[in-house]
Structures are given as structure tokens and as C-alpha cells.
Design a protein around this motif. Sequence first.
Motif, PDB file in Angstrom:
ATOM      1  N   SER A  46       0.819  -1.217   0.000  1.00 27.88           N
ATOM      2  CA  SER A  46       0.000   0.000   0.000  1.00 27.88           C
ATOM      3  C   SER A  46       0.853   1.268   0.000  1.00 27.88           C
ATOM      4  CB  SER A  46      -0.983   0.005   1.177  1.00 27.88           C
ATOM      5  OG  SER A  46      -0.296   0.029   2.406  1.00 27.88           O
ATOM      6  N   THR A  47       1.971   1.266   0.710  1.00 23.65           N
ATOM      7  CA  THR A  47       2.827   2.460   0.691  1.00 23.65           C
ATOM      8  C   THR A  47       3.557   2.586  -0.643  1.00 23.65           C
ATOM      9  OG1 THR A  47       4.606   1.275   1.864  1.00 23.65           O
ATOM     10  CG2 THR A  47       3.120   2.665   3.187  1.00 23.65           C
ATOM     11  N   TYR A  48       3.856   1.454  -1.284  1.00 26.36           N
ATOM     12  CA  TYR A  48       4.435   1.486  -2.626  1.00 26.36           C
ATOM     13  C   TYR A  48       3.450   2.148  -3.590  1.00 26.36           C
ATOM     14  CZ  TYR A  48       6.596  -0.092  -6.967  1.00 26.36           C
ATOM     15  OH  TYR A  48       7.174  -0.126  -8.206  1.00 26.36           O
ATOM     16  N   LEU A  49       2.192   1.721  -3.538  1.00 21.14           N
ATOM     17  CA  LEU A  49       1.157   2.301  -4.403  1.00 21.14           C
ATOM     18  C   LEU A  49       0.903   3.764  -4.064  1.00 21.14           C
ATOM     19  CD1 LEU A  49      -1.353  -0.689  -4.589  1.00 21.14           C
ATOM     20  CD2 LEU A  49       0.103   0.186  -6.431  1.00 21.14           C
ATOM     21  N   LEU A  50       0.933   4.097  -2.787  1.00 20.20           N
ATOM     22  CA  LEU A  50       0.748   5.479  -2.364  1.00 20.20           C
ATOM     23  C   LEU A  50       1.831   6.371  -2.972  1.00 20.20           C
ATOM     24  CD1 LEU A  50      -0.530   7.705  -0.549  1.00 20.20           C
ATOM     25  CD2 LEU A  50       1.009   6.927   1.253  1.00 20.20           C
ATOM     26  N   ALA A  51       3.075   5.958  -2.851  1.00 19.04           N
ATOM     27  CA  ALA A  51       4.179   6.750  -3.401  1.00 19.04           C
ATOM     28  C   ALA A  51       4.089   6.821  -4.929  1.00 19.04           C
ATOM     29  CB  ALA A  51       5.520   6.157  -2.968  1.00 19.04           C
ATOM     30  N   PHE A  52       3.708   5.712  -5.561  1.00 17.89           N
ATOM     31  CA  PHE A  52       3.543   5.683  -7.019  1.00 17.89           C
ATOM     32  C   PHE A  52       2.496   6.694  -7.464  1.00 17.89           C
ATOM     33  CE2 PHE A  52       1.233   4.138 -10.724  1.00 17.89           C
ATOM     34  CZ  PHE A  52       2.253   3.953 -11.642  1.00 17.89           C
ATOM     35  N   LEU A  53       1.334   6.670  -6.820  1.00 18.23           N
ATOM     36  CA  LEU A  53       0.248   7.585  -7.188  1.00 18.23           C
ATOM     37  C   LEU A  53       0.584   9.028  -6.849  1.00 18.23           C
ATOM     38  CD1 LEU A  53      -2.802   5.423  -6.102  1.00 18.23           C
ATOM     39  CD2 LEU A  53      -2.142   6.036  -8.442  1.00 18.23           C
ATOM     40  N   GLN A  54       1.237   9.238  -5.721  1.00 19.32           N
ATOM     41  CA  GLN A  54       1.598  10.596  -5.324  1.00 19.32           C
ATOM     42  C   GLN A  54       2.561  11.200  -6.341  1.00 19.32           C
ATOM     43  OE1 GLN A  54       3.009  11.029  -1.330  1.00 19.32           O
ATOM     44  NE2 GLN A  54       3.343  13.189  -1.536  1.00 19.32           N
ATOM     45  N   ALA A  55       3.575  10.473  -6.728  1.00 19.44           N
ATOM     46  CA  ALA A  55       4.543  10.993  -7.694  1.00 19.44           C
ATOM     47  C   ALA A  55       3.925  11.116  -9.085  1.00 19.44           C
ATOM     48  CB  ALA A  55       5.770  10.086  -7.741  1.00 19.44           C
ATOM     49  N   GLY A  56       3.221  10.093  -9.505  1.00 20.46           N
ATOM     50  CA  GLY A  56       2.632  10.102 -10.846  1.00 20.46           C
ATOM     51  C   GLY A  56       1.594  11.186 -11.036  1.00 20.46           C
ATOM     52  N   SER A  57       0.858  11.500  -9.986  1.00 21.31           N
ATOM     53  CA  SER A  57      -0.212  12.495 -10.108  1.00 21.31           C
ATOM     54  C   SER A  57       0.308  13.904 -10.348  1.00 21.31           C
ATOM     55  CB  SER A  57      -1.125  12.468  -8.876  1.00 21.31           C
ATOM     56  OG  SER A  57      -0.430  12.916  -7.732  1.00 21.31           O
ATOM     57  N   SER A  58       1.616  14.105 -10.191  1.00 19.80           N
ATOM     58  CA  SER A  58       2.171  15.429 -10.475  1.00 19.80           C
ATOM     59  C   SER A  58       1.989  15.808 -11.941  1.00 19.80           C
ATOM     60  CB  SER A  58       3.648  15.482 -10.091  1.00 19.80           C
ATOM     61  OG  SER A  58       4.414  14.638 -10.946  1.00 19.80           O
ATOM     62  N   VAL A  59       1.757  14.826 -12.775  1.00 23.41           N
ATOM     63  CA  VAL A  59       1.563  15.086 -14.211  1.00 23.41           C
ATOM     64  C   VAL A  59       0.280  15.889 -14.464  1.00 23.41           C
ATOM     65  CG1 VAL A  59       0.276  12.987 -14.857  1.00 23.41           C
ATOM     66  CG2 VAL A  59       1.825  14.032 -16.478  1.00 23.41           C
ATOM     67  N   ALA A  81      -7.520  10.115  -2.397  1.00 18.55           N
ATOM     68  CA  ALA A  81      -7.939   8.700  -2.513  1.00 18.55           C
ATOM     69  C   ALA A  81      -6.806   7.763  -2.123  1.00 18.55           C
ATOM     70  CB  ALA A  81      -8.412   8.413  -3.937  1.00 18.55           C
ATOM     71  N   ALA A  82      -5.587   8.079  -2.547  1.00 17.97           N
ATOM     72  CA  ALA A  82      -4.444   7.228  -2.218  1.00 17.97           C
ATOM     73  C   ALA A  82      -4.169   7.232  -0.713  1.00 17.97           C
ATOM     74  CB  ALA A  82      -3.207   7.692  -2.987  1.00 17.97           C
ATOM     75  N   TYR A  83      -4.151   8.415  -0.121  1.00 24.21           N
ATOM     76  CA  TYR A  83      -3.850   8.513   1.313  1.00 24.21           C
ATOM     77  C   TYR A  83      -4.939   7.881   2.172  1.00 24.21           C
ATOM     78  CZ  TYR A  83       0.411  11.261   1.192  1.00 24.21           C
ATOM     79  OH  TYR A  83       1.705  11.659   1.019  1.00 24.21           O
ATOM     80  N   ILE A  84      -6.187   8.217   1.909  1.00 21.02           N
ATOM     81  CA  ILE A  84      -7.265   7.692   2.759  1.00 21.02           C
ATOM     82  C   ILE A  84      -7.345   6.168   2.644  1.00 21.02           C
ATOM     83  CG2 ILE A  84      -9.210   7.957   1.140  1.00 21.02           C
ATOM     84  CD1 ILE A  84      -9.423   8.850   4.832  1.00 21.02           C
ATOM     85  N   THR A  85      -7.153   5.656   1.439  1.00 21.15           N
ATOM     86  CA  THR A  85      -7.185   4.205   1.251  1.00 21.15           C
ATOM     87  C   THR A  85      -6.036   3.541   1.993  1.00 21.15           C
ATOM     88  OG1 THR A  85      -8.240   4.462  -0.909  1.00 21.15           O
ATOM     89  CG2 THR A  85      -7.160   2.357  -0.468  1.00 21.15           C
ATOM     90  N   CYS A  86      -4.836   4.073   1.824  1.00 21.72           N
ATOM     91  CA  CYS A  86      -3.663   3.501   2.495  1.00 21.72           C
ATOM     92  C   CYS A  86      -3.827   3.537   4.020  1.00 21.72           C
ATOM     93  CB  CYS A  86      -2.405   4.260   2.068  1.00 21.72           C
ATOM     94  SG  CYS A  86      -0.873   3.616   2.776  1.00 21.72           S
ATOM     95  N   TYR A  87      -4.258   4.666   4.531  1.00 20.58           N
ATOM     96  CA  TYR A  87      -4.405   4.810   5.978  1.00 20.58           C
ATOM     97  C   TYR A  87      -5.476   3.874   6.537  1.00 20.58           C
ATOM     98  CZ  TYR A  87      -1.431   9.013   6.088  1.00 20.58           C
ATOM     99  OH  TYR A  87      -0.388   9.889   6.019  1.00 20.58           O
ATOM    100  N   LEU A  88      -6.582   3.727   5.806  1.00 19.23           N
ATOM    101  CA  LEU A  88      -7.658   2.857   6.290  1.00 19.23           C
ATOM    102  C   LEU A  88      -7.287   1.384   6.163  1.00 19.23           C
ATOM    103  CD1 LEU A  88     -10.779   4.775   4.933  1.00 19.23           C
ATOM    104  CD2 LEU A  88     -10.022   4.604   7.318  1.00 19.23           C
ATOM    105  N   VAL A  89      -6.681   1.000   5.049  1.00 17.68           N
ATOM    106  CA  VAL A  89      -6.290  -0.397   4.841  1.00 17.68           C
ATOM    107  C   VAL A  89      -5.304  -0.850   5.912  1.00 17.68           C
ATOM    108  CG1 VAL A  89      -4.907  -1.863   3.295  1.00 17.68           C
ATOM    109  CG2 VAL A  89      -6.799  -0.526   2.376  1.00 17.68           C
ATOM    110  N   ASN A  90      -4.408   0.047   6.303  1.00 19.81           N
ATOM    111  CA  ASN A  90      -3.394  -0.299   7.305  1.00 19.81           C
ATOM    112  C   ASN A  90      -3.840  -0.022   8.741  1.00 19.81           C
ATOM    113  OD1 ASN A  90      -0.951  -1.180   5.768  1.00 19.81           O
ATOM    114  ND2 ASN A  90      -1.379   0.750   4.729  1.00 19.81           N
ATOM    115  N   SER A  91      -5.069   0.450   8.897  1.00 16.64           N
ATOM    116  CA  SER A  91      -5.621   0.796  10.218  1.00 16.64           C
ATOM    117  C   SER A  91      -4.796   1.877  10.909  1.00 16.64           C
ATOM    118  CB  SER A  91      -5.731  -0.443  11.118  1.00 16.64           C
ATOM    119  OG  SER A  91      -6.591  -1.384  10.537  1.00 16.64           O
ATOM    120  N   TRP A  92      -4.176   2.742  10.128  1.00 19.48           N
ATOM    121  CA  TRP A  92      -3.462   3.884  10.696  1.00 19.48           C
ATOM    122  C   TRP A  92      -4.446   5.002  11.008  1.00 19.48           C
ATOM    123  CZ3 TRP A  92       0.696   3.840   6.296  1.00 19.48           C
ATOM    124  CH2 TRP A  92       1.514   2.721   6.466  1.00 19.48           C
ATOM    125  N   LEU A  93      -5.622   4.858  10.474  1.00 15.40           N
ATOM    126  CA  LEU A  93      -6.725   5.784  10.714  1.00 15.40           C
ATOM    127  C   LEU A  93      -7.945   4.910  10.986  1.00 15.40           C
ATOM    128  CD1 LEU A  93      -7.114   8.927  10.395  1.00 15.40           C
ATOM    129  CD2 LEU A  93      -7.941   8.458   8.108  1.00 15.40           C
TER     130      LEU A  93
END
Length: 134
Positions: A46-59, A81-93
Motif C-alpha cells: 500500500s505504501t508502494y502504491l501510495l508513493a507511485f500515485l503521489q509521484a505520478g499524479s504530479s503530471v 484517494a491514495a492517502y485515505i485508502t492507504c491509511y484505512l487499509v493499514n488501520s493507521w486511521l
Amino acid sequence: MKKYVKEFFHIGAMFAGFGPIIYAVIALTTPAAMSDGKTVFIAIISTYLLAFLQAGSSVFNRIEGWSLPKGLFFHLTTLYAAYITCYLVNSWLPFEALVIVKFTIAFVVLYLAVWGIVYALVKHESKKLNKNLK
């Protein structure tokens, strides 16, 4: 548009590896983040996907023909969407309505504040450069 899709994936792939590094920092400071193999696996992916989407979305902010508000909207929604999903999936939120609303408000306010500062700085520098050109 094909150019921007390629750029999205290229930039995302270049920076995606930072996701697991971020997770490693979280794991070092939060013992629960290392509770079992499944937890670690989900967090790494999930953090791999988060970083991928965060960097890619700069386009989105570089697409010719898109207005600044449209680019910012797509950038904001992708990041959110990337952050909320990652945080919820990992129960960080916790998956509680009030917590999600508070997170959403904080995320949008901070996002707009950062972009407001960036916009003001770029505008100021542009004026300075234009003045020097005259």
C-alpha cells in the motif's frame, strides 16, 4: 494524452520505492506496524502504491489545455484517494465517520495552503523575471 499517461507511470515508478522506506520509518516508530507478516506485506504494497500515485499524479499539473483548477482538482482527488485508502487499509486511521471527516478537512486545508504558497511564490518570481526582461 498518451504522453501524459506514459509520464504518469514513468514518474510514479521512479518514486514508488520511497513508499516502503516510509513504511520502514513508521514500523520503527510504531511496533503495531510489524505485528505479523500479512500486516507488513499489506503495508509495503500500500505504501508502494501510495508513493507511485503521489509521484505520478504530479503530471496533472502539466497537462496542456487543462486549467489550473482542473489540474489541482485531479491532483487533490488522486492524492486524497491514495492517502485515505492507504491509511484505512493499514488501520493507521480508524474507520469512523468523524475521524474520516476530520482527516478530509485537514487534508484539503493543508493541500490548499501548500498550493496557495507555491502559487504565490511562482507568481512573485514570474513578476520579478518579467520585470528584469523589460
